[in-house]
Design an enzyme around this catalytic site. Structure first.
Site, PDB file in Angstrom:
ATOM      1  N   GLU A 150       0.805  -1.238   0.000  1.00 34.59           N
ATOM      2  CA  GLU A 150       0.000   0.000   0.000  1.00 34.59           C
ATOM      3  C   GLU A 150       0.836   1.286   0.000  1.00 34.59           C
ATOM      4  O   GLU A 150       0.605   2.190   0.797  1.00 34.59           O
ATOM      5  CB  GLU A 150      -0.945   0.010   1.208  1.00 34.59           C
ATOM      6  CG  GLU A 150      -1.869  -1.192   1.263  1.00 34.59           C
ATOM      7  CD  GLU A 150      -2.833  -1.165   2.458  1.00 34.59           C
ATOM      8  OE1 GLU A 150      -2.751  -0.261   3.293  1.00 34.59           O
ATOM      9  OE2 GLU A 150      -3.668  -2.075   2.533  1.00 34.59           O
ATOM     10  N   ASN A 191       2.133  -5.190  -3.157  1.00 33.63           N
ATOM     11  CA  ASN A 191       0.737  -5.506  -2.806  1.00 33.63           C
ATOM     12  C   ASN A 191      -0.059  -4.222  -2.553  1.00 33.63           C
ATOM     13  O   ASN A 191       0.422  -3.318  -1.853  1.00 33.63           O
ATOM     14  CB  ASN A 191       0.789  -6.331  -1.507  1.00 33.63           C
ATOM     15  CG  ASN A 191      -0.481  -7.084  -1.187  1.00 33.63           C
ATOM     16  OD1 ASN A 191      -0.985  -7.826  -2.039  1.00 33.63           O
ATOM     17  ND2 ASN A 191      -1.010  -6.906   0.009  1.00 33.63           N
ATOM     18  N   HIS A 218     -10.179  -6.659  -1.487  1.00 32.10           N
ATOM     19  CA  HIS A 218     -11.214  -6.544  -0.450  1.00 32.10           C
ATOM     20  C   HIS A 218     -12.390  -5.873  -1.159  1.00 32.10           C
ATOM     21  O   HIS A 218     -12.470  -4.651  -1.237  1.00 32.10           O
ATOM     22  CB  HIS A 218     -10.718  -5.680   0.709  1.00 32.10           C
ATOM     23  CG  HIS A 218      -9.591  -6.310   1.448  1.00 32.10           C
ATOM     24  ND1 HIS A 218      -9.760  -7.453   2.201  1.00 32.10           N
ATOM     25  CD2 HIS A 218      -8.282  -5.988   1.537  1.00 32.10           C
ATOM     26  CE1 HIS A 218      -8.591  -7.795   2.730  1.00 32.10           C
ATOM     27  NE2 HIS A 218      -7.677  -6.930   2.337  1.00 32.10           N
ATOM     28  N   GLU A 257      -5.822 -10.995  -0.934  1.00 30.99           N
ATOM     29  CA  GLU A 257      -6.547 -10.835   0.333  1.00 30.99           C
ATOM     30  C   GLU A 257      -8.055 -10.855   0.080  1.00 30.99           C
ATOM     31  O   GLU A 257      -8.813 -10.058   0.644  1.00 30.99           O
ATOM     32  CB  GLU A 257      -6.152  -9.515   1.007  1.00 30.99           C
ATOM     33  CG  GLU A 257      -4.661  -9.373   1.227  1.00 30.99           C
ATOM     34  CD  GLU A 257      -4.250  -8.114   1.994  1.00 30.99           C
ATOM     35  OE1 GLU A 257      -5.116  -7.428   2.559  1.00 30.99           O
ATOM     36  OE2 GLU A 257      -3.039  -7.836   2.023  1.00 30.99           O
ATOM     37  N   ASP A 283     -11.818 -10.994  -0.014  1.00 30.88           N
ATOM     38  CA  ASP A 283     -13.058 -11.196   0.747  1.00 30.88           C
ATOM     39  C   ASP A 283     -14.128 -10.353   0.071  1.00 30.88           C
ATOM     40  O   ASP A 283     -13.827  -9.371  -0.595  1.00 30.88           O
ATOM     41  CB  ASP A 283     -12.923 -10.893   2.251  1.00 30.88           C
ATOM     42  CG  ASP A 283     -12.216  -9.606   2.599  1.00 30.88           C
ATOM     43  OD1 ASP A 283     -12.234  -8.662   1.788  1.00 30.88           O
ATOM     44  OD2 ASP A 283     -11.640  -9.525   3.706  1.00 30.88           O
TER      45      ASP A 283
HETATM   46  C1  XIL Z   1      -5.757  -6.697   8.696  1.00 30.06           C
HETATM   47  C2  XIL Z   1      -5.887  -7.905   9.597  1.00 30.06           C
HETATM   48  O1  XIL Z   1      -6.704  -8.855   8.964  1.00 30.06           O
HETATM   49  C3  XIL Z   1      -6.485  -7.485  10.924  1.00 30.06           C
HETATM   50  O2  XIL Z   1      -6.487  -8.609  11.825  1.00 30.06           O
HETATM   51  C4  XIL Z   1      -5.672  -6.351  11.526  1.00 30.06           C
HETATM   52  O3  XIL Z   1      -6.310  -5.904  12.700  1.00 30.06           O
HETATM   53  C5  XIL Z   1      -5.571  -5.197  10.534  1.00 30.06           C
HETATM   54  O4  XIL Z   1      -4.991  -5.678   9.319  1.00 30.06           O
HETATM   55  N1  XIL Z   1      -4.839  -4.849   4.033  1.00 30.06           N
HETATM   56  C6  XIL Z   1      -3.747  -5.573   4.424  1.00 30.06           C
HETATM   57  C7  XIL Z   1      -3.854  -6.484   5.578  1.00 30.06           C
HETATM   58  O5  XIL Z   1      -2.728  -5.570   3.729  1.00 30.06           O
HETATM   59  O6  XIL Z   1      -2.646  -6.599   6.275  1.00 30.06           O
HETATM   60  C8  XIL Z   1      -4.943  -6.078   6.521  1.00 30.06           C
HETATM   61  O7  XIL Z   1      -5.067  -7.080   7.518  1.00 30.06           O
HETATM   62  C9  XIL Z   1      -6.233  -5.850   5.783  1.00 30.06           C
HETATM   63  C10 XIL Z   1      -6.083  -4.746   4.763  1.00 30.06           C
END
Ligand code: XIL
Length: 348
Positions: free
Chosen positions: A156, A197, A233, A262, A264
């Site tokens: 990020e 990422n 996400h 990641e 979801d």
């Molecule tokens: C999130 C975790 O899932 C949580 O448990 C934590 O509290 C915060 O981070 N982008 C990312 C991840 O790259 O590392 C994040 O993970 C979600 C958003």
């Protein structure tokens, strides 16, 4: 209201099923997701759940052949003090991966979040912080050499308008902190795969172009970034299929591996009161099908895999982080497969 006998019984039965804790499974939980897939199927994992929740452990090992460390490799956990590294949990995870033949993806060496205070409050010269960055990256990558298959080296680093985020690393070192991080990681492990990422790259072409330029610039200077992690996400129906296809094909055209890193799928991004979970779950499965179909168009050699950000809705970061009801993953809160899981079994 006067309810006749059979109607009353029907109502009671319906109430029982709608309130009962364990929803009936919509498809058998047998089979092995990853064995059906042409690419790795991953999950972000958390050692506390692996050690204490038996269903979680069984599914994480039984259904997924790639694990990403959800939090334990983030700098606040892995490198909490300048001279302290916490290896214990991640070493144990790496041992499990070796034992069960699971690929381990390291997340993440550099981020603007999850930083220890000594970095957040960092003071000193550029040369000192270059050295600190070098030690941080080389120590961690070196420690896991041969055990971690790939790293999210930088997470990020861009703003939505395509400019570089003014993270503490950028403030202390300058724009080239990204290039340095990749170069140090490569020195520490010549065989590990290195990823950049980020999120929203499918829906935001401006941000995507900036990231893509960076990767190509590093490549032209001899620093090979192997792939792009698209966090994904996402929420129901966004990004759409043409946005995903454009994004995947742009990176694929330059031979970057593509990791949906990641994934979801939020079913409640606007924090509404949910009245009809079942239909949302069906929509979620349909949208997942679109994502998979787009990803299946990526050339096989560039499909690094699809990683879900957690195992079940009970483990998802979204409800706690955004303080809302949501159900973004493949299994429900009781580890019963949801329609999204059943869909995967059908189309992988
Ligand atoms: C999130 C975790 O899932 C949580 O448990 C934590 O509290 C915060 O981070 N982008 C990312 C991840 O790259 O590392 C994040 O993970 C979600 C958003």
């Amino acid at each position: 209201m006067n309810l006749s006998g059979p109607l009353y019984f029907l109502l009671l039965t319906l109430t029982f099923f709608s309130c009962s804790k364990n929803a009936p499974s919509v498809c058998p939980a047998d089979g092995v997701l990853y064995q059906q897939a042409a690419f790795p199927i991953g999950a972000a994992v958390n050692p506390i759940r692996l050690n204490h929740v038996s269903e979680y452990n069984r599914i994480a090992k039984g259904q997924f052949n790639s694990w990403t460390t959800e939090n334990i490799m983030k700098p606040e956990n892995m490198h909490p003090e300048p001279d302290v590294y916490n290896w214990i949990e991640a070493d144990a995870l790496a041992d499990s991966c070796r034992q069960y033949g699971i690929r381990l993806h390291g997340h993440t060496l550099l981020w603007h979040q999850a930083l220890p205070d000594w970095i957040v409050n960092g003071r000193g010269t550029r040369a000192e912080w270059r050295q600190i960055l070098k030690d941080h990256v080389r120590t961690i990558v070196g420690h896991f050499k041969g055990r971690v298959a790939s790293w999210d080296v930088v997470n990020e680093a861009f703003n939505e308008d395509g400019t570089l985020r003014n993270s503490i690393w950028r403030q202390l070192i300058g724009d080239d902190y990204i290039e340095l991080a990749f170069a140090y990681a490569r020195e520490a492990d010549p065989n590990v795969l290195l990823f950049y990422n980020d999120y929203n790259l499918e829906s935001n072409p401006q941000k995507r172009a900036a990231v893509h330029d960076l990767l190509n610039r590093l490549r032209s200077r001899g620093i090979q970034v192997d792939g792009i992690g698209l966090q994904m996400h996402v929420r129901l129906h966004e990004p759409n299929a043409s946005e995903m296809t454009a994004c995947f094909s742009e990176f694929a055209a330059d031979h970057y591996k593509i990791h949906l890193s990641e994934l979801d799928i939020s079913v409640n991004p606007l924090s509404k009161v949910i009245s009809d979970k079942a239909s949302l779950f069906t929509e979620q499965a349909q949208y997942l099908e679109q994502i998979i179909r787009c990803y299946q168009q990526v050339p096989a050699a560039l499909q690094y895999g699809i990683t879900f950000w957690g195992v079940s809705d009970a483990d998802s970061w979204i409800p706690a982080f955004y303080n809302r009801e949501d159900y973004p993953l493949l299994y429900d809160q009781q580890y019963v497969p949801k329609p999204a899981y059943c869909l995967l079994k059908k189309i992988l």
